[in-house]
Design a protein around this motif. Sequence first.
Motif: not given
Length: 175
Positions: A124-136
């Motif tokens: 098993s792995w832990l994973v941190r997700g990051r969603r980054i808005a780049r444009r309006e």
Amino acid sequence: MANLVDSVTGTYSVEYGSFSILDVDGLSRLPSALDPQELYALTDEDEIWFAATPNLAIVRSRAGSHHIVRVTLERWDAEPPAEEEGGVGGGPVVEIFSSSGRLWLHNTSGESSPVLDLGLSGVSWLVRGRRIARRELGPLGWGGDDDDDDDDDLPGLPEGLEEFVFRFWPAEARD
């Protein structure tokens, strides 16, 4: 101190507002595994945009149904910093079991990405997700025009609306 071990980055097609991180072995047959539809039903575009079951994680986009995103998958030897310059780091953390230790991105039309080799199989792995808005985002989700409802006139899939970073580290490396 955590160290970045390996990463793969590329552009990728989001279809129907989501994509998957999938083990190269395919879907799990473990009794605890959810099927893709059940896992998808647990997600939404805002609060719970990232969820996992053995061999599969579902990622929901906030930027509409079809577009091109930049995605990075990273393998770390321990838990990476929660936040760093540029805002990459913070986000939801989920646990995913990987039978092969090799993951890639996958969408509904079967497009896949380069493989991230986690170096260990059957763990098993832990994973941190990051969603980054780049444009309006515009009214249609992709920055389009409300009056432009003729798909034949669209210039192709929009790009650069958002970016995703997923950082994996061994679950046994938890503090």
